[in-house]
Design a protein around this motif. Structure first.
Motif: not given
Length: 187
Positions: A160-175
């Motif tokens: 769950s933590l890995r999925v969350f970190n990947m989603l947060m990283a993807a949002m940061l990279a997208a922004i």
């Protein structure tokens, strides 16, 4: 702008998740202090800064977004819940420096200078903005750190933590990518 999603708020949420709210406070305070210092400098030297920033904007965008991409990469490599105690939260000093390479931070500060400092200038207006900025920013950004802290309840297992970190990283990279492309393609 302080409460809207952006690099600082994503970092706050991720830090709240990884370290809890209390250990995220230095990051929270550092970001607010960095913004206040930015407002002070930009406000007092706005006419000079705006001319300089026009020429420097593409460079600032590349440097700032490159740093944000690096942060996104680091977020994808964030440790599992059991490794949290060995990890070190972002310090207040580092958070102050983060504000200087955050394109959204520059947009916020420069817009505040343009909109709230009269054309004839005035240090009274600048001082008011510098004092008011953290008073507005801290409660807004604390929501992100608190939200990350509350997510700790649901993200206790590694997957769950890995999925969350990947989603947060993807949002940061997208922004970051969106801001960089927008800046470099702007007329």
């Amino acid at each position: 702008m302080a409460v809207t999603p952006g690099p600082n708020n994503i970092l706050l949420a991720a830090s709240g998740l990884a370290f809890g709210f209390r250990r995220t406070v230095p990051l929270l305070l550092g970001l607010a202090a960095g913004c206040a210092v930015q407002l002070l400098i930009c406000g007092t030297m706005f006419s000079w800064a705006s001319a300089w920033l026009l020429d420097a904007r593409p460079t600032l965008a590349v440097v700032g977004c490159s740093y944000l991409f690096w942060l996104a990469y680091r977020l994808t490599r964030a440790g599992a819940p059991g490794q949290r105690e060995a990890a070190i939260p972002v310090s207040a000093v580092t958070a102050i420096l983060v504000q200087w390479v955050n394109p959204k931070g520059w947009v916020m500060v420069l817009n505040a200078c343009v909109l709230f400092i009269p054309k004839e200038g005035g240090l009274t207006y600048v001082a008011f903005m510098v004092v008011l900025s953290p008073l507005i920013q801290l409660p807004c950004t604390a929501l992100w750190a608190w939200g990350g802290d509350r997510l700790r309840i649901w993200l206790k297992n590694d997957q769950s933590l890995r999925v969350f970190n990947m989603l947060m990283a993807a949002m940061l990279a997208a922004i970051s990518g969106w801001m960089l492309v927008d800046e470099l393609l702007a007329p």
